[in-house]
Design a protein around this motif. Structure first.
Motif, mmCIF file in Angstrom:
data_model
loop_
_atom_site.group_PDB
_atom_site.id
_atom_site.type_symbol
_atom_site.label_atom_id
_atom_site.label_comp_id
_atom_site.label_asym_id
_atom_site.label_seq_id
_atom_site.Cartn_x
_atom_site.Cartn_y
_atom_site.Cartn_z
ATOM 1 N N SER A 1 48.269 107.118 69.023
ATOM 2 C CA SER A 1 48.475 106.440 70.300
ATOM 3 C C SER A 1 47.280 105.568 70.651
ATOM 4 O O SER A 1 47.297 104.867 71.656
ATOM 5 C CB SER A 1 48.676 107.465 71.418
ATOM 6 O OG SER A 1 49.778 108.270 71.144
ATOM 7 N N GLY A 2 46.243 105.693 69.848
ATOM 8 C CA GLY A 2 45.038 104.913 70.127
ATOM 9 C C GLY A 2 44.075 105.640 71.036
ATOM 10 O O GLY A 2 43.097 105.063 71.507
ATOM 11 N N GLN A 3 44.346 106.938 71.276
ATOM 12 C CA GLN A 3 43.426 107.703 72.125
ATOM 13 C C GLN A 3 42.225 108.169 71.307
ATOM 14 O O GLN A 3 42.359 108.483 70.121
ATOM 15 C CB GLN A 3 44.141 108.922 72.710
ATOM 16 C CG GLN A 3 45.223 108.555 73.695
ATOM 17 C CD GLN A 3 45.996 109.784 74.129
ATOM 18 O OE1 GLN A 3 46.477 110.565 73.310
ATOM 19 N NE2 GLN A 3 46.128 109.945 75.434
ATOM 20 N N ILE A 4 41.101 108.183 71.979
ATOM 21 C CA ILE A 4 39.850 108.624 71.348
ATOM 22 C C ILE A 4 39.398 109.883 72.068
ATOM 23 O O ILE A 4 39.317 109.906 73.298
ATOM 24 C CB ILE A 4 38.738 107.547 71.511
ATOM 25 C CG1 ILE A 4 39.243 106.147 71.133
ATOM 26 C CG2 ILE A 4 37.475 107.921 70.767
ATOM 27 C CD1 ILE A 4 39.497 105.934 69.679
ATOM 28 N N LYS A 5 39.095 110.924 71.297
ATOM 29 C CA LYS A 5 38.705 112.189 71.939
ATOM 30 C C LYS A 5 37.534 112.845 71.213
ATOM 31 O O LYS A 5 37.400 112.725 69.998
ATOM 32 C CB LYS A 5 39.893 113.155 71.970
ATOM 33 C CG LYS A 5 41.120 112.563 72.639
ATOM 34 C CD LYS A 5 42.152 113.619 72.976
ATOM 35 C CE LYS A 5 43.367 112.945 73.615
ATOM 36 N NZ LYS A 5 44.251 113.899 74.288
ATOM 37 N N LEU A 6 36.764 113.552 71.997
ATOM 38 C CA LEU A 6 35.621 114.296 71.462
ATOM 39 C C LEU A 6 36.062 115.685 71.008
ATOM 40 O O LEU A 6 36.966 116.279 71.598
ATOM 41 C CB LEU A 6 34.589 114.515 72.564
ATOM 42 C CG LEU A 6 33.432 113.555 72.731
ATOM 43 C CD1 LEU A 6 32.577 114.020 73.916
ATOM 44 C CD2 LEU A 6 32.588 113.465 71.481
ATOM 45 N N GLY B 1 48.203 101.701 74.207
ATOM 46 C CA GLY B 1 49.142 102.550 73.486
ATOM 47 C C GLY B 1 49.835 103.566 74.370
ATOM 48 O O GLY B 1 49.399 103.908 75.450
ATOM 49 N N SER B 2 50.964 104.045 73.864
ATOM 50 C CA SER B 2 51.708 105.070 74.588
ATOM 51 C C SER B 2 51.417 106.428 73.976
ATOM 52 O O SER B 2 50.727 106.561 72.980
ATOM 53 C CB SER B 2 53.200 104.766 74.481
ATOM 54 O OG SER B 2 53.550 104.687 73.120
ATOM 55 N N ALA B 3 51.983 107.409 74.555
ATOM 56 C CA ALA B 3 51.723 108.770 74.079
ATOM 57 C C ALA B 3 52.336 108.989 72.711
ATOM 58 O O ALA B 3 53.318 108.381 72.337
ATOM 59 C CB ALA B 3 52.308 109.772 75.066
ATOM 60 N N GLY B 4 51.738 109.903 71.945
ATOM 61 C CA GLY B 4 52.211 110.202 70.602
ATOM 62 C C GLY B 4 53.479 111.039 70.618
ATOM 63 O O GLY B 4 53.912 111.552 71.653
ATOM 64 N N ALA B 5 54.082 111.166 69.436
ATOM 65 C CA ALA B 5 55.362 111.849 69.317
ATOM 66 C C ALA B 5 55.304 113.297 69.780
ATOM 67 O O ALA B 5 56.202 113.797 70.455
ATOM 68 C CB ALA B 5 55.830 111.772 67.866
ATOM 69 N N ASP B 6 54.242 113.964 69.410
ATOM 70 C CA ASP B 6 54.141 115.383 69.723
ATOM 71 C C ASP B 6 53.647 115.651 71.136
ATOM 72 O O ASP B 6 53.563 116.772 71.572
ATOM 73 C CB ASP B 6 53.128 116.056 68.767
ATOM 74 C CG ASP B 6 53.794 116.493 67.486
ATOM 75 O OD1 ASP B 6 55.032 116.551 67.475
ATOM 76 O OD2 ASP B 6 53.066 116.772 66.527
ATOM 77 N N SER B 7 53.279 114.590 71.824
ATOM 78 C CA SER B 7 52.471 114.809 73.014
ATOM 79 C C SER B 7 53.163 115.640 74.085
ATOM 80 O O SER B 7 52.539 116.455 74.738
ATOM 81 C CB SER B 7 51.997 113.480 73.577
ATOM 82 O OG SER B 7 53.114 112.715 73.933
ATOM 83 N N ASN B 8 54.470 115.432 74.279
ATOM 84 C CA ASN B 8 55.141 116.202 75.321
ATOM 85 C C ASN B 8 55.141 117.683 74.983
ATOM 86 O O ASN B 8 54.824 118.529 75.820
ATOM 87 C CB ASN B 8 56.577 115.713 75.501
ATOM 88 C CG ASN B 8 56.596 114.358 76.189
ATOM 89 O OD1 ASN B 8 55.637 114.011 76.866
ATOM 90 N ND2 ASN B 8 57.666 113.615 75.990
ATOM 91 N N THR C 1 47.760 99.710 68.249
ATOM 92 C CA THR C 1 47.997 98.974 66.999
ATOM 93 C C THR C 1 46.853 99.194 66.017
ATOM 94 O O THR C 1 47.077 99.381 64.817
ATOM 95 C CB THR C 1 48.165 97.466 67.298
ATOM 96 O OG1 THR C 1 49.242 97.323 68.221
ATOM 97 C CG2 THR C 1 48.448 96.670 66.040
ATOM 98 N N TRP C 2 45.659 99.202 66.543
ATOM 99 C CA TRP C 2 44.491 99.437 65.675
ATOM 100 C C TRP C 2 44.589 100.810 65.011
ATOM 101 O O TRP C 2 44.390 100.962 63.799
ATOM 102 C CB TRP C 2 43.213 99.340 66.512
ATOM 103 C CG TRP C 2 41.979 99.765 65.765
ATOM 104 C CD1 TRP C 2 41.273 99.029 64.856
ATOM 105 C CD2 TRP C 2 41.322 101.038 65.847
ATOM 106 N NE1 TRP C 2 40.215 99.766 64.364
ATOM 107 C CE2 TRP C 2 40.219 101.004 64.957
ATOM 108 C CE3 TRP C 2 41.546 102.201 66.587
ATOM 109 C CZ2 TRP C 2 39.361 102.090 64.797
ATOM 110 C CZ3 TRP C 2 40.685 103.285 66.422
ATOM 111 C CH2 TRP C 2 39.606 103.216 65.533
ATOM 112 N N ALA C 3 44.924 101.806 65.820
ATOM 113 C CA ALA C 3 45.003 103.170 65.288
ATOM 114 C C ALA C 3 46.142 103.294 64.270
ATOM 115 O O ALA C 3 45.974 103.891 63.202
ATOM 116 C CB ALA C 3 45.204 104.158 66.432
ATOM 117 N N LYS C 4 47.281 102.718 64.614
ATOM 118 C CA LYS C 4 48.429 102.826 63.694
ATOM 119 C C LYS C 4 48.139 102.127 62.372
ATOM 120 O O LYS C 4 48.518 102.593 61.298
ATOM 121 C CB LYS C 4 49.686 102.237 64.347
ATOM 122 C CG LYS C 4 50.275 103.159 65.389
ATOM 123 C CD LYS C 4 51.757 102.985 65.540
ATOM 124 C CE LYS C 4 52.477 103.894 64.557
ATOM 125 N NZ LYS C 4 53.866 104.122 64.855
ATOM 126 N N ALA C 5 47.471 100.989 62.456
ATOM 127 C CA ALA C 5 47.123 100.274 61.226
ATOM 128 C C ALA C 5 46.197 101.124 60.365
ATOM 129 O O ALA C 5 46.331 101.178 59.138
ATOM 130 C CB ALA C 5 46.457 98.946 61.568
#
Ligand SMILES: Nc1ncnc2c1ncn2[C@@H]1O[C@H](COP(=O)(O)OP(=O)(O)OP(=O)(O)O)[C@@H](O)[C@H]1O
Length: 634
Positions: free
Chosen positions: A479-484, A224-231, A618-622
């Motif tokens: 974006s499909g990123q996983i964070k703690l 995945g790419s970066a999310g909309a707000d990421s910048n 794709t998994w995250a967006k779904a």
């Protein structure tokens, strides 16, 4: 996202009071109109530091958690808890808007495991070896259930105290039960009896984790790419101002005050004169010569205020964590040199994301930057545990920068609450996403890798144990990123050993539950305890329910005993041998034989999917779409 033209100043801001100075109580305060930055509205500030007088220990449960606020509630507040719907600035009533005792019923529904009353006894066979398949009915599904008890109150007969559990744990469990069955104020200020949890109240609810499988999404393609707000978010996080700015106290001000004085970051209150009214209550604080504003007097005489005088600066309305950070209504300064200047007036609450043991988390808009963020509100109590949790969370969040740890945007202290602003993870926490179990091993492996990297960063760069690894603390963005997240009960490793016994019991490693070698009920454990919790978390996400099914045990004591003394749970046979091996290694009862982060990061199950395309995006967006469509209710 902006308020409609002509909208009045948010009710929350009108109620906002940041001064404890009695002299300020009658002053007119000028607060900018958010809808028209050039206009200023003159407000009569509310009674000086009224919120501090509301810092009432009775509003917290025995485990130091924060329940609903005592403060007056904005009547329309609840209407702002709809995602994407109406919104409002944060108000003092934000946490009080819930009518539940700390957690909404919605939240309860979303919790995979109620760490409370357990429905029925399982056979010892059940507990001896657990290869859990939550889609199978429980062995004793037809058996008669004990009649429903109040939340957190197991039948008296089931209150067992297995010898394997430390007295400390037993006390905590008892306190937890007591807190859960306590009356609580609703949003009208009335006291009510805690409602029966939909999870613990009936059998069908108990089987929530065994809900039908959601449609599975094929996993393939590029990362995945970066999310909309990421910048924007990145620039917000990077906008850390050097602490030694002209307007903010310098780090060397964060010193301990000499005895008898409040440690004020900018003003030090001299000991009161003998005739000073503030001494008339004879409190411990006044005996120490502390000047107590009238609004705090009763409070001060009834609580160990003086104990916290070094931290809580009532005059300036700031929290001063010695040598660590100073928080006030304008932001936070860390002794490390970082400074974050987000404040209440810049934030608009959009929706409630969830409740934890000591705070409520909101989705919010940061107006100046347009960044959507998550804001955790922690209602302050004069309990050392709360202060410790706040400073621990702040300390770790601001210094731990990693793609696997949520980013920190700022914090401020106003109206008796600390607000911690962090990266918003729009898909949510894993407990809301694993319904029916995640059978795609590529996704599971990537999640395990991300958690491992987050934990590794904490340990290797900051010498910290997380202590609360569980699905609710593993977040996903579109974006499909996983964070703690959630570092409130984390702690420093001292020579790789911690002797602190705190954390969520249900995910605690056996060595944390058992009476350890430390004696006196003090447990000794290492970072390996986080690896147990990681194994349990991966297993839970794979099977879609907590691996020690609550309704298999007569009480939480029996459940904890099973964690200590029973065979560790296993993945169902449909998972690969590599997945089995990974989980089994994490869930070894003996911590000294559990692998370390490096070894697990190069485990064949991890490497297999690091070297192949797994489309987390794709998994995250779904999942996000599924939640938006209401297919995932939890
Ligand atoms: N940064 C975030 N982005 C999106 N959702 C979040 C974020 N932080 C927390 N949440 C949501 O808010 C919920 C409450 O979080 P919180 O950290 O207060 O408690 P918890 O982890 O659920 O429970 P506990 O207090 O027992 O650790 C989480 O379960 C999660 O769903």
């Amino acid at each position: 996202m902006s308020s409609p033209p002509g909208a009045s100043l948010p009710h929350a801001l009108q109620q906002m009071s940041i001064s404890a100075d009695p002299a300020a109580s009658s002053q007119t305060q000028s607060i900018p109109n958010l809808d028209n930055p050039n206009a200023r509205l003159d407000l009569q500030s509310s009674s000086s530091y009224s919120s501090l007088s509301q810092l009432d220990n009775s509003n917290h449960n025995d485990s130091g958690s924060v329940s609903s606020s005592l403060s007056s509630s904005s009547s329309d507040d609840s209407t702002h808890n709809v995602p994407g719907d109406e919104h409002d600035s944060f108000s003092r009533s934000s946490s009080s808007s819930s009518s539940s005792p700390g957690r909404s019923s919605d939240h309860l529904k979303s919790r995979p495991v109620p760490p409370v009353r357990l429905g029925r006894r399982s056979s010892s066979k059940n507990r001896s070896s657990l290869a859990v398949n939550c889609n199978q009915p429980a062995e004793n599904a037809g058996s008669t259930l004990p009649s429903p008890s109040p939340v957190g109150s197991p039948p008296a007969s089931s209150m067992q105290y297995p010898g394997g559990l430390s007295s400390d744990i037993q006390e905590k469990v008892k306190a937890f039960h007591a807190a859960r069955s306590r009356s609580f104020p609703d949003n009208t200020g009335n006291s009510a009896t805690a409602p029966t949890s939909p999870i613990v109240g009936n059998r069908s609810s108990i089987s929530i984790p065994c809900a039908p499988l959601p449609p599975k999404v094929p996993v393939s393609g590029p990362k995945g790419s970066a999310g909309a707000d990421s910048n924007l978010a990145r620039s917000l996080a990077a906008a850390r101002i050097p602490a030694r700015s002209a307007t903010l106290p310098k780090p060397n001000k964060m010193r301990r005050a000499p005895p008898g004085k409040l440690d004020l970051s900018s003003n030090t209150t001299a000991p009161s004169s003998a005739g000073d009214e503030s001494n008339s209550n004879g409190s411990m604080a006044s005996r120490r010569g502390l000047k107590i504003p009238p609004s705090l007097r009763q409070f001060a005489s009834e609580t160990p205020f003086s104990t916290f005088s070094d931290i809580l600066d009532a005059k300036s309305g700031s929290l001063n964590f010695k040598n660590k950070a100073i928080l006030n209504a304008d932001g936070v300064n860390f002794s490390s040199g970082s400074s974050f200047r987000i404040n209440m007036s810049e934030i608009i609450k959009l929706a409630e994301l969830g409740k934890g043991n000591y705070g409520v988390v909101y989705k919010a808009l940061h107006r100046p930057s347009g960044v959507t963020m998550a804001v955790k509100e922690i209602r302050l109590s004069l309990e050392e545990a709360t202060f410790n949790q706040i400073i621990m969370e702040l300390d770790i969040l601001h210094k731990a920068t990693s793609p696997y740890i949520v980013d920190f945007y700022g914090a401020f202290f106003v109206e008796g609450s600390v607000f911690i602003c962090m990266e918003y993870m729009d898909v949510g926490s894993m407990d809301k996403l694993y319904v029916g179990g995640i059978t795609d091993e590529g996704v599971l492996s990537r999640i395990a890798y991300a958690v491992l990297q987050g934990l590794k960063t904490l340990k290797e760069e900051h010498n910290i144990i997380h202590r609360d690894v569980k699905p609710t603390n593993v977040l996903v963005n579109s974006s499909g990123q996983i964070k703690l997240c959630d570092f409130g009960v984390s702690g420093n490793l001292v020579a790789s050993i911690s002797k602190t016994n705190i954390g969520c019991q249900s995910y605690m490693a056996p060595e944390r539950i058992r009476v350890g070698g430390g004696g006196n009920g003090v447990l000794t454990y290492t970072v390996q305890a986080d690896i147990w919790s990681l194994g349990l978390t991966i297993l839970e996400m794979a099977i879609g329910c907590y691996p020690y099914p609550p309704d298999s045990y007569t009480s939480i004591f029996a459940q904890l005993s099973a964690i200590c003394d029973g065979e560790p749970p296993r993945l169902p046979s449909c998972f690969s041998s590599e997945a089995h091996d990974f989980v089994n290694r994490c869930l070894q009862k003996n911590p000294s034989v559990r692998p370390g982060y490096q070894e697990l990061s190069t485990h064949p199950w991890i490497l297999k999917y690091q070297n192949s395309d797994v489309d987390m995006h794709t998994w995250a967006k779904a999942n996000l779409e599924s939640r938006a469509a209401g297919n995932i209710e939890r």
